[in-house]
Write a protein that holds these residues in place. Structure first.
Motif, short mmCIF file in Angstrom:
data_model
loop_
_atom_site.label_atom_id
_atom_site.label_comp_id
_atom_site.label_asym_id
_atom_site.label_seq_id
_atom_site.Cartn_x
_atom_site.Cartn_y
_atom_site.Cartn_z
N ARG A 286 -6.48 -6.64 6.11
CA ARG A 286 -6.39 -7.39 4.84
C ARG A 286 -7.59 -7.07 3.94
O ARG A 286 -7.45 -6.93 2.72
CB ARG A 286 -6.35 -8.90 5.11
CG ARG A 286 -5.01 -9.37 5.67
CD ARG A 286 -5.03 -10.86 5.98
NE ARG A 286 -5.10 -11.68 4.76
CZ ARG A 286 -5.31 -13.00 4.77
NH1 ARG A 286 -5.48 -13.64 5.92
NH2 ARG A 286 -5.37 -13.67 3.65
N ARG B 159 -6.42 -7.58 12.24
CA ARG B 159 -5.63 -8.07 11.10
C ARG B 159 -6.53 -8.41 9.92
O ARG B 159 -6.20 -8.13 8.76
CB ARG B 159 -4.81 -9.29 11.51
CG ARG B 159 -3.65 -8.89 12.41
CD ARG B 159 -2.64 -10.03 12.54
NE ARG B 159 -1.56 -9.59 13.44
CZ ARG B 159 -0.96 -10.36 14.34
NH1 ARG B 159 -1.31 -11.63 14.46
NH2 ARG B 159 -0.01 -9.89 15.10
N THR C 121 -6.85 -8.71 18.16
CA THR C 121 -5.84 -8.65 17.10
C THR C 121 -6.32 -9.40 15.86
O THR C 121 -6.09 -8.95 14.73
CB THR C 121 -4.52 -9.28 17.61
OG1 THR C 121 -4.22 -8.66 18.88
CG2 THR C 121 -3.37 -9.06 16.66
#
Ligand SMILES: Nc1ncnc2c1ncn2[C@@H]1O[C@H](COP(=O)(O)OP(=O)(O)OP(=O)(O)O)[C@@H](O)[C@H]1O
Ligand SMILES: Cc1ncsc1CCO
Ligand SMILES: [Mg+2]
Length: 285
Positions: A129, A125, A121
């Motif tokens: 971004r 993530r 994860t």
């Protein structure tokens, strides 16, 4: 996300032509060696040494700079930036996003190497971004590109690919179209696409998978070729062609072992000329 790769309009004949690619590579290689662009690397601990030495060998000027307090200032006077998420931690992610945002604001080309995308994860993530900061090029192995594209079937083993680049071709095209980035998928065949054009090159050598960070160092070389005004797709094709031919030639110099190959490869990158690339580059359908 699926796109039928056969729906891509045929690339202009000239771009798929070995002679045209060879001539273009020669021009770009000469320009790079003349300009000696500063390449700002935010890369992983494993790749730092090989990336810096490969950049020096090809004729660029590497700097490994990752503190959040200095990345924005540093990227501003760099020719290009590469962000590699290989050995990730929270403070590094903030520095990466700050550097990418600064590069985007200033129009400095930057390459994302999404090492291990899909594995955790934290990585996914970070990739989300970073993709929001519009990389010029995304370069990864097949499993990583499948993961970044949100496509099914990624079968990575940690940072190593469990997929062939053929399996990731449609995902690469879809990712390029959705993100606006040029996408480079490496493997036995390297695929470069901007969502409209696609070139596949079959150089390199299987020994490249037995030396860590050869993919990471290619991402840095792509950044070096992007420095200065340029068509990102053509620059990425040139970088991959030079790198793959150097790998293929280095396999002849080495004794079959990965450690001697690594040395031979850096030496080949330092010596390689446009003629060798034009003569040896292998364009596949
Ligand atoms: N089977 C193969 N035959 C020839 N060349 C290969 C093969 N697999 C990979 N390569 C070459 O090795 C280089 C690195 O590609 P690879 O897909 O292994 O990257 P990667 O998995 O991101 O590597 P790393 O994470 O170790 O940096 C590329 O130049 C690619 O062309
Ligand atoms: C081995 C390894 N682990 C994290 S990054 C890296 C370098 C190759 O991607
Ligand atoms: Mg990698």
């Amino acid at each position: 996300m699926t796109t039928d790769p056969t729906s891509i309009p045929a690339i202009p004949a000239a771009a798929s032509d070995v002679a045209a690619i060879g001539a273009d590579v020669g021009r770009r290689l000469a320009a790079l060696r003349l300009a000696r662009p500063l390449v700002h690397n935010i890369t992983n601990y494993v790749a730092m040494d090989l990336s810096a030495n490969v950049l020096l060998a090809i004729g660029a000027s590497p700097a490994m700079v990752h503190a959040i307090e200095e990345v924005e200032e540093f990227v501003a006077f760099s020719g290009a930036l590469v962000i590699n998420i290989g050995t990730l931690s929270a403070p590094w992610i903030d520095a990466m996003v700050a550097a990418a945002a600064a590069a985007r604001r200033k129009g400095i080309p930057w390459v994302l190497d999404p090492v291990g995308a899909g594995a955790t994860t934290l990585r996914d993530r970070a990739v989300a971004r970073l993709m929001a900061e519009k990389p010029t090029v995304v370069r990864g192995n097949a499993s990583e590109i499948l993961a970044v594209a949100g496509a099914a079937g990624a079968a990575a083993k940690g940072v190593d690919s469990g997929n062939s680049s053929d399996e990731a071709r449609a995902a690469a095209v879809a990712l390029a179209r959705a993100s606006g980035a040029v996408v480079v998928v490496t493997g036995a065949v390297d695929v470069i696409t901007d969502g409209t054009r696609l070139v596949a090159l079959a150089d390199g050598d299987p020994l490249m998978t037995r030396v860590t960070a050869t993919g990471c160092a290619l991402s840095a070389v792509v950044a070096a070729f992007l420095a200065g005004p340029s068509d990102a797709f053509a620059a990425a094709v040139a970088a991959v062609a030079v790198y793959g031919v150097a790998g293929r030639l280095a396999a002849f110099d080495a004794d079959g072992g990965p450690a001697t190959f690594r040395t031979a490869f850096v030496d080949r990158l330092a010596r390689i000329g446009a003629e060798e690339v034009a003569f040896a580059v292998t364009v596949v359908p």
